[in-house]
Design an enzyme around this catalytic site. Structure first.
Site, PDB file in Angstrom:
ATOM      1  N   GLY A  10       0.840  -1.204   0.000  1.00 44.71           N
ATOM      2  CA  GLY A  10       0.000   0.000   0.000  1.00 44.71           C
ATOM      3  C   GLY A  10       0.871   1.249   0.000  1.00 44.71           C
ATOM      4  N   ARG A  40       0.260   4.689  -9.392  1.00 46.78           N
ATOM      5  CA  ARG A  40       0.796   5.230  -8.130  1.00 46.78           C
ATOM      6  C   ARG A  40       2.294   4.979  -8.014  1.00 46.78           C
ATOM      7  NH1 ARG A  40      -2.756   5.666  -2.634  1.00 46.78           N
ATOM      8  NH2 ARG A  40      -3.522   7.688  -3.259  1.00 46.78           N
ATOM      9  N   ALA A 221     -10.680   4.957  18.715  1.00 43.58           N
ATOM     10  CA  ALA A 221     -11.078   5.866  19.798  1.00 43.58           C
ATOM     11  C   ALA A 221     -10.410   7.230  19.618  1.00 43.58           C
ATOM     12  CB  ALA A 221     -10.708   5.258  21.145  1.00 43.58           C
ATOM     13  N   GLN A 266     -11.069  24.427  16.685  1.00 36.54           N
ATOM     14  CA  GLN A 266     -11.277  25.431  15.645  1.00 36.54           C
ATOM     15  C   GLN A 266     -12.615  25.146  14.943  1.00 36.54           C
ATOM     16  OE1 GLN A 266      -9.427  28.158  14.507  1.00 36.54           O
ATOM     17  NE2 GLN A 266     -10.968  28.429  12.922  1.00 36.54           N
ATOM     18  N   PHE A 271     -15.640  18.852   9.596  1.00 36.40           N
ATOM     19  CA  PHE A 271     -14.398  18.107   9.367  1.00 36.40           C
ATOM     20  C   PHE A 271     -14.524  17.253   8.124  1.00 36.40           C
ATOM     21  CE2 PHE A 271     -16.643  15.363  12.591  1.00 36.40           C
ATOM     22  CZ  PHE A 271     -16.819  14.230  11.819  1.00 36.40           C
ATOM     23  N   CYS A 275     -10.446   9.772   7.171  1.00 38.78           N
ATOM     24  CA  CYS A 275     -10.468   8.944   8.386  1.00 38.78           C
ATOM     25  C   CYS A 275     -11.642   9.184   9.335  1.00 38.78           C
ATOM     26  CB  CYS A 275      -9.176   9.144   9.156  1.00 38.78           C
ATOM     27  SG  CYS A 275      -7.742   8.534   8.263  1.00 38.78           S
ATOM     28  N   PHE A 276     -11.916  10.448   9.683  1.00 36.41           N
ATOM     29  CA  PHE A 276     -12.859  10.697  10.781  1.00 36.41           C
ATOM     30  C   PHE A 276     -14.224  10.043  10.546  1.00 36.41           C
ATOM     31  CE2 PHE A 276     -10.915  14.793  12.787  1.00 36.41           C
ATOM     32  CZ  PHE A 276      -9.848  14.035  13.211  1.00 36.41           C
TER      33      PHE A 276
HETATM   34  P1  NAD Z   1      -4.781   5.127   0.208  1.00 39.98           P
HETATM   35  O1  NAD Z   1      -6.027   4.835  -0.481  1.00 39.98           O
HETATM   36  O2  NAD Z   1      -4.089   6.436  -0.009  1.00 39.98           O
HETATM   37  O3  NAD Z   1      -3.688   4.006  -0.141  1.00 39.98           O
HETATM   38  C1  NAD Z   1      -3.946   2.638  -0.097  1.00 39.98           C
HETATM   39  C2  NAD Z   1      -3.155   1.961  -1.198  1.00 39.98           C
HETATM   40  O4  NAD Z   1      -3.276   0.549  -1.056  1.00 39.98           O
HETATM   41  C3  NAD Z   1      -3.639   2.279  -2.618  1.00 39.98           C
HETATM   42  O5  NAD Z   1      -2.584   2.837  -3.367  1.00 39.98           O
HETATM   43  C4  NAD Z   1      -4.095   0.935  -3.177  1.00 39.98           C
HETATM   44  O6  NAD Z   1      -3.815   0.783  -4.556  1.00 39.98           O
HETATM   45  C5  NAD Z   1      -3.277  -0.024  -2.354  1.00 39.98           C
HETATM   46  N1  NAD Z   1      -3.830  -1.377  -2.282  1.00 39.98           N
HETATM   47  C6  NAD Z   1      -5.093  -1.743  -1.931  1.00 39.98           C
HETATM   48  N2  NAD Z   1      -5.209  -3.078  -1.939  1.00 39.98           N
HETATM   49  C7  NAD Z   1      -4.000  -3.577  -2.303  1.00 39.98           C
HETATM   50  C8  NAD Z   1      -3.492  -4.881  -2.475  1.00 39.98           C
HETATM   51  N3  NAD Z   1      -4.255  -5.956  -2.250  1.00 39.98           N
HETATM   52  N4  NAD Z   1      -2.206  -5.025  -2.869  1.00 39.98           N
HETATM   53  C9  NAD Z   1      -1.424  -3.948  -3.084  1.00 39.98           C
HETATM   54  N5  NAD Z   1      -1.850  -2.674  -2.927  1.00 39.98           N
HETATM   55  C10 NAD Z   1      -3.120  -2.492  -2.523  1.00 39.98           C
HETATM   56  O7  NAD Z   1      -5.053   4.922   1.760  1.00 39.98           O
HETATM   57  P2  NAD Z   1      -4.350   5.667   2.988  1.00 39.98           P
HETATM   58  O8  NAD Z   1      -4.937   7.023   3.182  1.00 39.98           O
HETATM   59  O9  NAD Z   1      -2.874   5.505   2.866  1.00 39.98           O
HETATM   60  O10 NAD Z   1      -4.881   4.784   4.201  1.00 39.98           O
HETATM   61  C11 NAD Z   1      -4.401   3.492   4.427  1.00 39.98           C
HETATM   62  C12 NAD Z   1      -4.869   3.030   5.798  1.00 39.98           C
HETATM   63  O11 NAD Z   1      -4.290   3.872   6.804  1.00 39.98           O
HETATM   64  C13 NAD Z   1      -6.384   3.114   6.020  1.00 39.98           C
HETATM   65  O12 NAD Z   1      -6.780   2.031   6.817  1.00 39.98           O
HETATM   66  C14 NAD Z   1      -6.558   4.416   6.768  1.00 39.98           C
HETATM   67  O13 NAD Z   1      -7.702   4.396   7.586  1.00 39.98           O
HETATM   68  C15 NAD Z   1      -5.314   4.454   7.615  1.00 39.98           C
HETATM   69  N6  NAD Z   1      -4.873   5.803   7.996  1.00 39.98           N
HETATM   70  C16 NAD Z   1      -4.912   6.821   7.091  1.00 39.98           C
HETATM   71  C17 NAD Z   1      -4.442   8.078   7.456  1.00 39.98           C
HETATM   72  C18 NAD Z   1      -4.473   9.226   6.492  1.00 39.98           C
HETATM   73  O14 NAD Z   1      -4.196  10.348   6.910  1.00 39.98           O
HETATM   74  N7  NAD Z   1      -4.761   9.028   5.227  1.00 39.98           N
HETATM   75  C19 NAD Z   1      -3.909   8.289   8.734  1.00 39.98           C
HETATM   76  C20 NAD Z   1      -3.873   7.212   9.614  1.00 39.98           C
HETATM   77  C21 NAD Z   1      -4.353   5.976   9.238  1.00 39.98           C
HETATM   78  C1  UDX Z   2      -6.855  12.601  11.236  1.00 37.94           C
HETATM   79  C2  UDX Z   2      -6.187  12.449  12.608  1.00 37.94           C
HETATM   80  O1  UDX Z   2      -5.860  13.744  13.124  1.00 37.94           O
HETATM   81  C3  UDX Z   2      -4.933  11.602  12.499  1.00 37.94           C
HETATM   82  O2  UDX Z   2      -4.359  11.401  13.780  1.00 37.94           O
HETATM   83  C4  UDX Z   2      -5.325  10.278  11.885  1.00 37.94           C
HETATM   84  O3  UDX Z   2      -4.177   9.464  11.791  1.00 37.94           O
HETATM   85  C5  UDX Z   2      -5.979  10.470  10.532  1.00 37.94           C
HETATM   86  O4  UDX Z   2      -7.127  11.324  10.679  1.00 37.94           O
HETATM   87  P1  UDX Z   2      -6.415  14.089   9.095  1.00 37.94           P
HETATM   88  O5  UDX Z   2      -7.779  13.669   8.695  1.00 37.94           O
HETATM   89  O6  UDX Z   2      -5.318  13.950   8.116  1.00 37.94           O
HETATM   90  O7  UDX Z   2      -5.957  13.320  10.397  1.00 37.94           O
HETATM   91  O8  UDX Z   2      -6.465  15.655   9.502  1.00 37.94           O
HETATM   92  P2  UDX Z   2      -6.903  16.436  10.832  1.00 37.94           P
HETATM   93  O9  UDX Z   2      -5.878  17.446  11.095  1.00 37.94           O
HETATM   94  O10 UDX Z   2      -7.244  15.533  11.937  1.00 37.94           O
HETATM   95  O11 UDX Z   2      -8.217  17.206  10.347  1.00 37.94           O
HETATM   96  C6  UDX Z   2      -9.412  16.515  10.029  1.00 37.94           C
HETATM   97  C7  UDX Z   2     -10.487  17.497   9.648  1.00 37.94           C
HETATM   98  O12 UDX Z   2     -10.933  18.247  10.777  1.00 37.94           O
HETATM   99  C8  UDX Z   2     -10.043  18.543   8.627  1.00 37.94           C
HETATM  100  O13 UDX Z   2     -11.067  18.759   7.697  1.00 37.94           O
HETATM  101  C9  UDX Z   2      -9.795  19.773   9.456  1.00 37.94           C
HETATM  102  O14 UDX Z   2      -9.915  20.961   8.720  1.00 37.94           O
HETATM  103  C10 UDX Z   2     -10.886  19.626  10.501  1.00 37.94           C
HETATM  104  N1  UDX Z   2     -10.594  20.330  11.772  1.00 37.94           N
HETATM  105  C11 UDX Z   2      -9.531  19.970  12.523  1.00 37.94           C
HETATM  106  C12 UDX Z   2     -11.449  21.334  12.197  1.00 37.94           C
HETATM  107  O15 UDX Z   2     -12.427  21.653  11.530  1.00 37.94           O
HETATM  108  N2  UDX Z   2     -11.183  21.956  13.397  1.00 37.94           N
HETATM  109  C13 UDX Z   2     -10.111  21.621  14.170  1.00 37.94           C
HETATM  110  O16 UDX Z   2      -9.945  22.232  15.242  1.00 37.94           O
HETATM  111  C14 UDX Z   2      -9.260  20.603  13.722  1.00 37.94           C
END
Ligand code: NAD
Ligand code: UDX
Length: 484
Positions: A10, A40, A221, A266, A271, A275-276
């Protein structure tokens, strides 16, 4: 065993930055990031990375081709690795049982099956993706059911807490690294191996170990708590608008309580982000499945409040613009879900823009990082409109904010990009229709300066005791406005 080879399945917003930082901080480890998406991987191997993250280009340039590799050769990646991160997407299910709420684990399962199929020797398999509690159990089942005599596995949970836009800093200086493992000698050994990787740059006291299930639930959580704070302050913002209090002043006063703290208070247009919403809905679904309806309802309310906030803001725009935006031109500043990212997943901009388009507004959209194709995709997707052809004719994307504002009736700020603070709003006003409105959905602009310039200014969580512009001109003053 000392980990020498790491594979990450991934190459997305989490896998890419996380493994780039591991490679940078651990020159003694070879890191291979694999993905099924050729596009990608091609981008990760190019000068224009598939995601925009401040500082990431430099880290990738430093390590790529030395100890950091991106490829589609998933089997090779798995075979060579001592430790494999599963970092694939876990979106909300769109069909079947749990539709619209449960996390879809098909990509995680596909990874587990692929690992079971091709792995040789002993592997540590690490859940980096955000998953429901006890997902590690399913991964272990799949792995053990397919094990050959010479192959063994340990499954760990190591959720990622980075936020987009600040991913590199968050990875370099995490509040904590959480590792959950099986309570057994084999589990302890695997936890120690993963800990060893992080100790290359993270102080030991910041690395927390728990049971696998606690680790998985802690991630859900954490996101639920963060989202809840945003919904809480947004709920208060509605009260502020109805009473004349200012939500920034309230947030500052509330946040001074050391038990509450100032972060994530804020008020905004709602939001967004990948993720959220997804993780809240997942938590709601888990609670329902565990026959805990009160718990489910409690967390459901956090996402309901978010929807209310987005809709409330869109409705306020229509009301202020004399109850109709049909054929009016609105310049939209910002489409990403927050500043410093090009990511639009669940961006409040999608919902606010869709509402305005539904009302017949013409939108001139400017965002410094979001590709026009992405905006088009988001606004014409079947989840937000049943008439994509009509929507297509109603919006345009701009690379110049001044062009976007030209002849517009209003400016609508939907993302908190810093550059918006420095625009020449006098120049914009001079090119706009009168009365000129500005709706600041991020409460980030200098409102008194805008009012002084002559903008009818509206923002979240505050009513201005002014809008003298309209009153003085004897024009209709929107009936919903609160007058002191
Ligand atoms: P993303 O969609 O950006 O990336 C996932 C990647 O996995 C894609 O490029 C997809 O092609 C690849 N993929 C899917 N199935 C596959 C397979 N079987 N083999 C090979 N590649 C495969 O997702 P992301 O935002 O990086 O999130 C990944 C995980 O991390 C999610 O569970 C998400 O909830 C968690 N997470 C995301 C964030 C964030 O800020 N985006 C933060 C913390 C946790
Ligand atoms: C979130 C978590 O913060 C991070 O720990 C987790 O791993 C992935 O999900 P992200 O979604 O990337 O991260 O951004 P974050 O900074 O949490 O903001 C989420 C949303 O809330 C944004 O749309 C942001 O603009 C909004 N936000 C955040 C508000 O509206 N007010 C705030 O005070 C903070």
């Amino acid at each position: 065993m000392v980990v020498k080879n790491v594979c990450c399945i991934g190459a997305g917003y989490v896998g890419g930055p996380t493994c780039s930082v591991i490679a940078w901080k651990c020159p003694d480890i070879k890191v291979h990031v694999v993905d099924k998406s050729e596009m990608r991987i091609k981008q990760w191997n190019s000068d224009k990375l598939p995601i925009y993250e401040p500082g990431l280009d430099d880290v990738v340039k430093e390590c790529r081709g030395k100890n950091l590799f991106f490829s589609c050769d998933i089997e090779k990646g798995i075979k060579e690795a001592d430790l494999i991160f599963i970092s694939v997407n876990t979106p909300t299910k769109t069909f079947g049982i749990g539709k619209g709420r449960a996390a879809d684990l098909k990509f995680v399962e596909a990874c587990a099956r692929k690992i079971a199929e091709v792995a040789e020797g002993h592997k540590i398999v690490v859940e980096k993706s955000t998953v429901p509690v006890r997902a590690a159990e399913s991964i272990s089942h799949i792995l053990s059911a397919n094990t050959r005599p010479d192959v063994s596995f340990q499954v760990l949970s190591n959720p990622e807490f980075l936020a987009e836009g600040t991913a590199v800093t968050n990875l370099l200086y995490p509040d904590r690294v959480l590792i959950g493992g099986e309570e057994s000698a084999g589990g302890d050994e695997a936890v120690a191996e993963l800990m060893w990787i992080y100790t290359h740059w993270v102080p030991k006291e910041k690395i927390v170990t728990t049971s696998t299930w606690s680790s998985e639930l802690s991630k859900l959580a954490s996101n639920a708590f963060l989202a809840q704070r945003v919904s809480s302050i947004n709920a208060i913002s509605a009260v502020c608008e109805a009473t004349g209090a200012d939500v920034s002043q309230v947030a500052a006063a509330v946040g001074l309580d050391s038990r509450i703290g100032p972060n994530f208070l804020q008020a905004s247009v709602g939001f967004g982000g990948s993720c959220f919403q997804k993780d809240l809905l997942n938590l709601v679904y888990i609670a329902e499945c565990l026959n805990l309806p009160e718990v489910a309802m409690y967390w459901q309310q956090v996402t309901d409040m978010n929807e209310y906030q987005r809709t409330r803001f869109a409705k306020r725009i229509v009301e202020c613009l004399f109850n109709t935006v049909t054929d009016k031109t609105l310049a939209v500043f910002g489409f990403a879900f927050k500043k410093n990212t090009g990511d639009t997943r669940e961006s409040p901009a999608i919902y606010v823009c869709s509402h305005l388009l539904e009302e017949g507004a013409r939108l001139n959209i400017y965002d410094p990082k979001v590709e026009p194709k992405q905006i088009e995709h988001d606004l014409t997707s079947s989840s937000v409109t049943d008439d994509p052809e009509r929507v297509q004719t109603l919006f345009s994307t701009y690379s110049d904010p001044y062009e976007a504002a030209k002849d517009a009736h209003a400016i609508v700020v939907l993302t908190d990009w810093d550059e918006f603070k420095n625009f020449d709003y006098k120049k914009m006003l001079d090119s706009m229709k009168r009365p000129a409105f500005i709706f600041d959905g991020r409460k980030m602009l200098d409102h008194s300066a805008l009012i002084k310039l002559g903008f009818h200014t509206e923002t979240v969580g505050k009513r201005f005791a002014r809008n003298a512009l309209l009153r003085a001109s004897g024009e209709h003053f929107p009936a919903f406005s609160w007058t002191p």
